[in-house]
Design a protein around this motif. Structure first.
Motif, mmCIF file in Angstrom:
data_model
loop_
_atom_site.group_PDB
_atom_site.id
_atom_site.type_symbol
_atom_site.label_atom_id
_atom_site.label_comp_id
_atom_site.label_asym_id
_atom_site.label_seq_id
_atom_site.Cartn_x
_atom_site.Cartn_y
_atom_site.Cartn_z
ATOM 1 N N ALA A 210 23.232 5.900 42.776
ATOM 2 C CA ALA A 210 22.350 4.782 43.079
ATOM 3 C C ALA A 210 22.169 3.914 41.843
ATOM 4 C CB ALA A 210 21.001 5.278 43.580
ATOM 5 N N GLU A 211 21.876 2.664 42.062
ATOM 6 C CA GLU A 211 21.729 1.715 40.958
ATOM 7 C C GLU A 211 20.480 2.038 40.135
ATOM 8 O OE1 GLU A 211 21.561 -3.128 40.191
ATOM 9 O OE2 GLU A 211 21.307 -2.307 42.201
ATOM 10 N N ASP A 212 20.627 1.957 38.802
ATOM 11 C CA ASP A 212 19.489 2.081 37.902
ATOM 12 C C ASP A 212 19.640 1.051 36.800
ATOM 13 O OD1 ASP A 212 21.467 3.086 36.220
ATOM 14 O OD2 ASP A 212 20.890 5.169 36.512
ATOM 15 N N GLU A 213 18.949 1.235 35.701
ATOM 16 C CA GLU A 213 18.973 0.243 34.635
ATOM 17 C C GLU A 213 20.320 0.166 33.935
ATOM 18 O OE1 GLU A 213 15.801 1.061 31.999
ATOM 19 O OE2 GLU A 213 14.211 0.564 33.434
ATOM 20 N N GLU A 214 21.126 1.229 34.013
ATOM 21 C CA GLU A 214 22.386 1.273 33.268
ATOM 22 C C GLU A 214 23.614 1.239 34.160
ATOM 23 O OE1 GLU A 214 22.299 4.675 30.779
ATOM 24 O OE2 GLU A 214 20.621 3.951 29.537
ATOM 25 N N TRP A 215 23.517 1.729 35.403
ATOM 26 C CA TRP A 215 24.693 1.875 36.246
ATOM 27 C C TRP A 215 24.527 1.104 37.547
ATOM 28 C CZ3 TRP A 215 28.720 4.133 33.915
ATOM 29 C CH2 TRP A 215 28.456 4.982 32.853
ATOM 30 N N PRO A 216 25.639 0.627 38.119
ATOM 31 C CA PRO A 216 25.565 -0.069 39.418
ATOM 32 C C PRO A 216 25.492 0.929 40.565
ATOM 33 C CG PRO A 216 27.827 -0.038 38.657
ATOM 34 C CD PRO A 216 27.007 0.601 37.559
ATOM 35 N N ASP A 217 25.278 0.416 41.759
ATOM 36 C CA ASP A 217 25.309 1.230 42.965
ATOM 37 C C ASP A 217 26.770 1.393 43.372
ATOM 38 O OD1 ASP A 217 23.094 2.125 45.096
ATOM 39 O OD2 ASP A 217 24.952 1.616 46.140
ATOM 40 N N ARG A 268 25.794 -4.643 41.542
ATOM 41 C CA ARG A 268 24.931 -4.678 40.355
ATOM 42 C C ARG A 268 23.952 -5.841 40.507
ATOM 43 N NH1 ARG A 268 22.472 -1.590 36.731
ATOM 44 N NH2 ARG A 268 22.252 -2.569 34.679
ATOM 45 N N THR A 269 22.668 -5.545 40.415
ATOM 46 C CA THR A 269 21.637 -6.564 40.567
ATOM 47 C C THR A 269 21.248 -7.111 39.207
ATOM 48 O OG1 THR A 269 20.789 -5.445 42.537
ATOM 49 C CG2 THR A 269 19.353 -7.060 41.492
ATOM 50 N N LEU A 270 21.422 -8.410 39.039
ATOM 51 C CA LEU A 270 21.015 -9.120 37.823
ATOM 52 C C LEU A 270 20.157 -10.298 38.288
ATOM 53 C CD1 LEU A 270 24.424 -9.161 35.915
ATOM 54 C CD2 LEU A 270 22.518 -7.591 35.563
ATOM 55 N N ASP A 271 18.885 -9.997 38.538
ATOM 56 C CA ASP A 271 17.978 -10.960 39.143
ATOM 57 C C ASP A 271 18.059 -12.320 38.462
ATOM 58 O OD1 ASP A 271 16.046 -11.744 40.925
ATOM 59 O OD2 ASP A 271 14.389 -11.220 39.590
ATOM 60 N N PRO A 272 18.308 -13.419 39.215
ATOM 61 C CA PRO A 272 18.324 -13.495 40.677
ATOM 62 C C PRO A 272 19.701 -13.314 41.297
ATOM 63 C CG PRO A 272 18.390 -15.693 39.794
ATOM 64 C CD PRO A 272 18.376 -14.768 38.602
ATOM 65 N N ILE A 274 23.337 -11.245 42.295
ATOM 66 C CA ILE A 274 23.813 -9.931 42.698
ATOM 67 C C ILE A 274 25.336 -9.956 42.622
ATOM 68 C CG2 ILE A 274 23.902 -8.215 44.531
ATOM 69 C CD1 ILE A 274 21.330 -9.375 45.625
ATOM 70 N N LEU A 275 25.915 -9.103 41.788
ATOM 71 C CA LEU A 275 27.361 -9.014 41.643
ATOM 72 C C LEU A 275 27.891 -7.878 42.507
ATOM 73 C CD1 LEU A 275 27.618 -9.351 37.751
ATOM 74 C CD2 LEU A 275 27.615 -11.173 39.458
ATOM 75 N N PHE A 276 29.010 -8.119 43.205
ATOM 76 C CA PHE A 276 29.590 -7.078 44.038
ATOM 77 C C PHE A 276 31.106 -7.118 43.915
ATOM 78 C CE2 PHE A 276 28.674 -10.799 46.647
ATOM 79 C CZ PHE A 276 29.890 -11.077 47.238
ATOM 80 N N ALA A 277 31.712 -5.958 44.105
ATOM 81 C CA ALA A 277 33.161 -5.829 44.011
ATOM 82 C C ALA A 277 33.601 -4.649 44.862
ATOM 83 C CB ALA A 277 33.607 -5.645 42.566
ATOM 84 N N ASN A 278 34.866 -4.686 45.302
ATOM 85 C CA ASN A 278 35.416 -3.576 46.068
ATOM 86 C C ASN A 278 36.904 -3.479 45.812
ATOM 87 O OD1 ASN A 278 36.981 -5.004 48.431
ATOM 88 N ND2 ASN A 278 34.983 -6.030 48.331
ATOM 89 N N ILE A 279 37.432 -2.293 45.976
ATOM 90 C CA ILE A 279 38.855 -2.038 45.800
ATOM 91 C C ILE A 279 39.258 -0.967 46.809
ATOM 92 C CG2 ILE A 279 38.394 -0.382 43.949
ATOM 93 C CD1 ILE A 279 41.083 -1.166 42.739
#
Length: 398
Positions: A210-217, A268-272, A274-279
Motif C-alpha cells: 500500500a502507498e505510504d510516504e516512501e513507496w507507491p501503491d 503515486r499521489t503527489l497532491d494535487p 496523481i502519477l500512474f503507470a502499468n506494464i
C-alpha cells in the motif's frame, strides 16, 4: 394623637434587637459561601496539578483509583488515520489502478473505435526508371467497432480482488478499391457487418504494498482470456465480378486462442497530482483449427499469435471532490504470429507484427455516492492503433 415619651423608650431596644438578628443571619450565609469558594478553589488546583502530571508522565487514574497507562500524543501519532481520498481520486484509481475498499463493483462500459487504412498495390515493373508498367490498385478499408462490456469486481479483502469481464462487439467494415480493369476511374465498394459475444476474461489482483510516504501503491495482476468469441480463421472471401475486390463473408469478434498475461500497476499521489503507470506481458497458447484458410473446403492447421508487451504512463489531477482529469500514453508491441498447415511445420506470418501507440485524455465525475461516470478519448500515434476512440463507463459501487 401624640405618642408618649415613655412608649418610645420601651420600643427602641426591640428595634435594635431585630436589626442585629438579621445582620447575623446574612453574615452566616456569607461565611458559608466564602468557605465553599475556598474549597472549590482547592479542588480546582488539585485537578490542575493532576492534569499536569498526566501530561508529563502519560499516566491517568480511573474512577476506582487504579492507575492505567494511556498513550501519549507521540504514541498516538502512528495510529492516526489519514483523511479518506475524495471520490474523484477513488474514481481515478478504479479506472487506472485498483481500489480495495469496495466489496463489489459493477462497471458498464461502451466504446467506439475507428480505423481508416489506405494501401497502394503495384503489380508490374518500372521502365526507364520513370515509367511504371503494370497494375495499380488503391485499396481503402474503413472499420468501425462498437463494444459494450460488463466488468464485475469482487474484493475478498484489502489484498485480493477478482474481476470478470464480459464483452459484446459489433463491427462494420467498408472496403473500397480503385483500379478496376487497370483504370484509375473504376471504383468498387463493399460493406460487411457482424457482431457477437467477445472473448471473456478473468483476472486476479494482489496488492503487493500500500502507498505510504516512501513507496507507491503496487498491484500485481494475472489475467486469463478465453476464446468465447468468433475466431477469424477459415472465413471465406467474396470476390467481386471484376476480381479486383475481395471481402470476408463475416467478421470475427475474438482471436480464437487462450491468452495469459501478467503485469504490475502502480500509483503515486503527489497532491494535487496523481502519477500512474502499468506494464504487462502476454502470451497466446497454440491452438489447432479445422480450417485456417479462406479457400473453399477444410484445411486443418495450427495458429499461435505473437507475444505482446505493453506499458502505460499517465498523470491525473483531482480538480475537486467529484471531478478529475487525466492524461496518458499507451503502447503495445506485438511480435509476429505463426501458423502451419497440418503435417507441416509452423511458419511466421510476415506483416503480422504490430506497434500500436496512442495518446489519451479522460475525466471522471462522481454523480452520486455510489455511481460515477468516466469518459475517455484517445488518438492513434501509429498506423496500427485506432485513428481515434471514445469510451464512456458507469461504475457502480456497493
Amino acid at each position: 394623637m401624640k405618642q408618649s415619651p415613655l412608649l418610645l423608650m420601651m420600643l427602641t431596644p426591640l428595634t435594635c434587637w431585630g436589626a442585629t438578628a438579621e445582620e447575623e443571619a446574612l453574615q452566616q450565609q456569607l461565611d458559608q459561601l466564602r468557605q465553599q469558594l475556598i474549597q472549590q478553589n482547592q479542588a480546582l488546583h488539585q485537578l490542575q496539578a493532576r492534569l499536569e502530571a498526566v501530561k508529563s508522565s502519560g499516566v491517568t487514574t480511573t474512577g476506582s483509583g487504579a492507575a492505567a497507562v494511556t498513550p501519549t500524543r507521540a504514541q498516538q501519532e502512528p495510529d492516526r488515520r489519514s483523511p479518506e481520498p475524495g471520490r474523484s481520486t477513488e474514481d481515478l484509481l478504479l479506472e487506472q489502478h485498483n481500489v480495495f475498499d469496495r466489496a463489489l463493483t459493477f462497471d458498464l462500459g461502451l466504446s467506439y473505435q475507428h480505423y481508416n487504412r489506405k494501401d497502394l498495390a503495384l503489380r508490374g515493373f518500372l521502365a526507364l526508371d520513370a515509367i511504371f508498367l503494370g497494375e495499380i490498385n488503391l485499396d481503402r478499408v474503413r472499420s468501425d467497432q462498437i463494444s459494450a462490456d460488463l466488468v464485475t469486481r469482487y474484493t475478498l479483502n484489502d489484498r485480493w480482488q477478482l474481476e470478470l469481464a464480459i464483452p459484446y462487439l459489433f463491427r462494420s467494415s467498408n472496403y473500397q478499391s480503385t483500379g478496376k480493369d487497370n483504370s484509375s476511374r473504376s471504383f468498387e465498394e463493399q460493406s460487411v457487418s457482424d457482431g457477437g459475444l467477445g472473448d471473456l476474461s478473468l483476472a486476479v489482483y494482489y496488492r503487493v504494498m500500500a502507498e505510504d510516504e516512501e513507496w507507491p501503491d503496487l498491484v500485481w495482476n494475472v489475467r486469463v482470456k478465453a476464446p468465447t468469441g468468433k475466431d477469424p480463421y477459415g472465413i471465406e472471401l467474396d470476390t467481386s465480378a471484376s476480381g479486383n475486390l475481395m471481402t470476408p463473408k463475416e467478421l470475427a469478434t475474438g482471436n480464437g486462442l487462450w491468452q495469459l498475461s501478467t503485469g504490475f500497476s502502480l500509483v503515486r499521489t503527489l497532491d494535487p497530482a496523481i502519477l500512474f503507470a502499468n506494464i504487462n506481458y502476454g502470451h497466446s497458447l497454440k491452438e489447432d483449427f479445422d480450417d485456417i484458410s479462406y479457400q473453399p473446403g477444410l484445411q486443418p492447421g495450427s495458429v499461435q499469435l505473437g507475444d505482446w508487451f505493453e506499458y502505460g504512463l499517465g498523470v491525473a489531477f483531482a480538480l475537486n471532490e467529484r471531478f478529475s482529469l487525466s492524461f496518458n500514453i499507451n503502447q503495445r508491441i506485438t511480435r509476429e504470429s505463426e501458423q502451419g498447415v497440418e503435417g507441416f511445420g509452423m511458419e511466421k506470418v510476415i506483416g503480422s507484427d504490430a506497434n500500436a501507440a496512442s495518446f489519451g485524455m479522460g475525466s471522471t465525475w462522481a454523480i452520486t455516492d455510489r455511481l460515477s461516470m468516466v469518459v475517455n478519448w484517445s488518438a492513434g500515434l501509429t498506423t496500427d492503433a485506432p485513428d481515434y476512440s471514445i469510451g464512456i463507463r458507469f461504475p457502480y459501487r456497493f
